[in-house]
Design a protein around this motif. Structure first.
Motif, PDB file in Angstrom:
ATOM      1  N   GLN A  75      13.022  -2.660   5.122  1.00 34.83           N
ATOM      2  CA  GLN A  75      12.097  -3.557   5.805  1.00 34.83           C
ATOM      3  C   GLN A  75      10.872  -2.792   6.310  1.00 34.83           C
ATOM      4  O   GLN A  75       9.744  -3.281   6.240  1.00 34.83           O
ATOM      5  N   ASN A  76      11.134  -1.572   6.783  1.00 33.01           N
ATOM      6  CA  ASN A  76      10.054  -0.718   7.255  1.00 33.01           C
ATOM      7  C   ASN A  76       9.030  -0.488   6.148  1.00 33.01           C
ATOM      8  O   ASN A  76       7.825  -0.670   6.325  1.00 33.01           O
ATOM      9  N   LEU A  77       9.559  -0.110   4.982  1.00 26.63           N
ATOM     10  CA  LEU A  77       8.702   0.183   3.833  1.00 26.63           C
ATOM     11  C   LEU A  77       7.950  -1.074   3.393  1.00 26.63           C
ATOM     12  O   LEU A  77       6.750  -1.037   3.123  1.00 26.63           O
ATOM     13  N   GLY A  78       8.674  -2.192   3.348  1.00 27.41           N
ATOM     14  CA  GLY A  78       8.066  -3.464   2.959  1.00 27.41           C
ATOM     15  C   GLY A  78       6.942  -3.849   3.896  1.00 27.41           C
ATOM     16  O   GLY A  78       5.883  -4.302   3.473  1.00 27.41           O
ATOM     17  N   GLU A  79       7.171  -3.628   5.195  1.00 24.64           N
ATOM     18  CA  GLU A  79       6.139  -3.987   6.171  1.00 24.64           C
ATOM     19  C   GLU A  79       4.906  -3.108   6.014  1.00 24.64           C
ATOM     20  O   GLU A  79       3.777  -3.577   6.142  1.00 24.64           O
ATOM     21  N   ILE A  80       5.150  -1.831   5.722  1.00 23.53           N
ATOM     22  CA  ILE A  80       4.003  -0.938   5.509  1.00 23.53           C
ATOM     23  C   ILE A  80       3.172  -1.452   4.339  1.00 23.53           C
ATOM     24  O   ILE A  80       1.948  -1.519   4.401  1.00 23.53           O
ATOM     25  N   GLY A  81       3.886  -1.856   3.254  1.00 29.19           N
ATOM     26  CA  GLY A  81       3.195  -2.370   2.074  1.00 29.19           C
ATOM     27  C   GLY A  81       2.391  -3.621   2.367  1.00 29.19           C
ATOM     28  O   GLY A  81       1.215  -3.718   2.030  1.00 29.19           O
ATOM     29  N   VAL A  82       3.034  -4.577   3.025  1.00 29.00           N
ATOM     30  CA  VAL A  82       2.362  -5.848   3.318  1.00 29.00           C
ATOM     31  C   VAL A  82       1.183  -5.616   4.258  1.00 29.00           C
ATOM     32  O   VAL A  82       0.087  -6.156   4.054  1.00 29.00           O
ATOM     33  N   LEU A  83       1.402  -4.776   5.289  1.00 22.50           N
ATOM     34  CA  LEU A  83       0.329  -4.531   6.253  1.00 22.50           C
ATOM     35  C   LEU A  83      -0.829  -3.782   5.614  1.00 22.50           C
ATOM     36  O   LEU A  83      -1.990  -4.005   5.965  1.00 22.50           O
ATOM     37  N   PHE A  84      -0.504  -2.912   4.659  1.00 19.40           N
ATOM     38  CA  PHE A  84      -1.573  -2.197   3.958  1.00 19.40           C
ATOM     39  C   PHE A  84      -2.474  -3.198   3.233  1.00 19.40           C
ATOM     40  O   PHE A  84      -3.692  -3.161   3.368  1.00 19.40           O
ATOM     41  N   VAL A  85      -1.844  -4.113   2.478  1.00 18.55           N
ATOM     42  CA  VAL A  85      -2.644  -5.105   1.751  1.00 18.55           C
ATOM     43  C   VAL A  85      -3.423  -5.975   2.736  1.00 18.55           C
ATOM     44  O   VAL A  85      -4.591  -6.285   2.522  1.00 18.55           O
ATOM     45  N   ARG A  86      -2.771  -6.345   3.853  1.00 17.55           N
ATOM     46  CA  ARG A  86      -3.449  -7.224   4.803  1.00 17.55           C
ATOM     47  C   ARG A  86      -4.662  -6.537   5.440  1.00 17.55           C
ATOM     48  O   ARG A  86      -5.752  -7.090   5.484  1.00 17.55           O
ATOM     49  N   ASP A  87      -4.436  -5.303   5.932  1.00 17.59           N
ATOM     50  CA  ASP A  87      -5.489  -4.660   6.721  1.00 17.59           C
ATOM     51  C   ASP A  87      -6.545  -3.957   5.878  1.00 17.59           C
ATOM     52  O   ASP A  87      -7.684  -3.821   6.307  1.00 17.59           O
TER      53      ASP A  87
END
Lengths: 269, 113
Positions: A75-87
């Motif tokens: 989940q940590n890794l997934g969140e980093i990925g999603v947040l990267f695309v978002r920000d």
């Protein structure tokens, strides 16, 4: 493993043995069908695309299956990925109101990236995006979406009018400038979007093939050993470069998608 | 722009400044509405004011697509007319014209407020 490489390694084709350099060519991008389903021949790039989709879907399904407030593991890794695309991709172009496009952009980015990365994974060694059909299909999705968005937010007439009339232009130059605007927005954009990804992946794969094959071909107990070592070193360096380019191309594709979405929605020009 | 500030994105500040001081800012005549656009870009857009676009990765590629578009379009028209009238020089002339017009379009769209 491509056909050329298999042929070279099997035949023991080396320099000074009267064997010419088996240069990689565009034929390395055509594969024999692995199997056939209902008359459709399934080739390696198709399998790779399905694998990439399965990896992206599988990873995010596992990562966010049971989300916790304090993320751990996948989940940590997934969140980093999603947040990267978002920000880094979505917010700079679309702002907060564009968060609805996040699922599409996240899928797009990771799907392209995984397909690109296949180019340097041992035993796979083929970027699926270097087959032109994949970038074209992705671009078609983006094109249909931004045209629909533009027509929906500004109306069919308003959208094309805003597109064709650049603000601040004197009226007498409009007949000359409007065709460029329309041509560039409707035709050149999707064209360059798909070509950029495809050409980068094709060229990168060819480069790796050239130096990978050369390291084998130049290998002999003579001065060729030095050539082979140089070629091998270049293969390593270029692989590093490819890692960078693969991520960069996925990033650029997604960034431009976000930019086109933003551009279609605002009538500031 | 306010959304990014709320987000605690520290990168936002230098980006705004870059948008102000970039080549666009240097080329742009200091006319009305400029200060407001710099202060709150999204706000300026929301109320319909036509502000300059902030430079982003997308802007660069949009410029490229205009240059290609102008060259291909007018080069193509020039080539067609040249084929029709047997004046071969119309093809390069069309390409140059297209390039010039595309440049004018880029200046109009990305540097003026």
């Amino acid at each position: 493993m491509s056909d050329v490489r298999a042929m070279t390694t099997a035949s023991g084709c080396h320099i000074f043995s009267g064997c010419g350099y088996p240069a990689p060519s565009i034929s390395d991008f055509y594969f024999k069908p692995i199997f056939t389903i209902g008359g459709i021949e399934i080739t390696k790039p198709m399998v790779l695309a399905v694998m990439a989709a399965a990896i992206v879907v599988g990873f995010f399904a596992i990562a966010f299956a049971r989300p916790k407030l304090v993320p751990r593991g996948a989940q940590n890794l997934g969140e980093i990925g999603v947040l990267f695309v978002r920000d880094q991709i979505l917010r700079p172009q679309l702002g907060k109101k564009g968060d609805g496009y996040l699922p599409f952009l996240v899928s797009l980015f990771f799907f392209i990236w995984i397909m690109n990365i296949f180019g340097i994974i041992p035993l796979i060694e083929f970027p699926a995006t270097s087959k032109f059909a994949f970038p074209v299909a992705l671009t078609a999705m983006v094109w249909v979406t931004y045209m629909t968005l533009g027509i929906r937010s500004q109306g069919p007439i308003g959208y094309f009018k805003n597109m064709a009339v650049p603000q601040g232009a004197p009226w007498w130059i409009l007949p000359l400038l409007s065709p460029i605007e329309l041509f560039s927005n409707i035709i050149v954009r999707p064209f360059t979007l798909s070509i950029r990804l495809f050409a980068n992946m094709l060229a990168g794969h060819l480069l790796l093939l050239v130096f990978g094959l050369a390291s084998w071909y130049l290998f002999s107990l003579s001065i060729g050993l030095l050539f082979a070592a140089t070629s091998f070193a270049l293969t390593i360096i270029l692989t590093g470069l490819e890692v960078l380019i693969q991520a960069l191309q996925a990033f650029i594709f997604t960034t431009l998608t976000a930019f086109y979405f933003a551009d279609a929605q605002e009538s500031s020009h | 722009m306010s959304s990014r500030m709320e987000n605690g994105d520290l990168w936002a500040t230098p980006r705004i400044q870059a948008a102000d001081r970039g080549p666009g800012g240097a080329l742009r005549p200091r006319s009305s509405g400029r200060g407001r656009t710099v202060m709150s870009e999204s706000g300026a857009r929301a109320d319909g004011t036509r502000g300059p676009r902030r430079p982003s990765e997308g802007t660069g590629w949009a410029v490229v697509s205009y240059l290609i578009g102008g060259m291909v379009l007018y080069g193509g028209i020039g080539w067609l007319i040249g084929r029709w009238t047997h004046i071969a020089v119309l093809f390069p002339v069309g390409m140059l014209l297209g390039m010039g017009l595309a440049l004018a379009l880029v200046i109009l769209r990305f540097t003026r407020s």
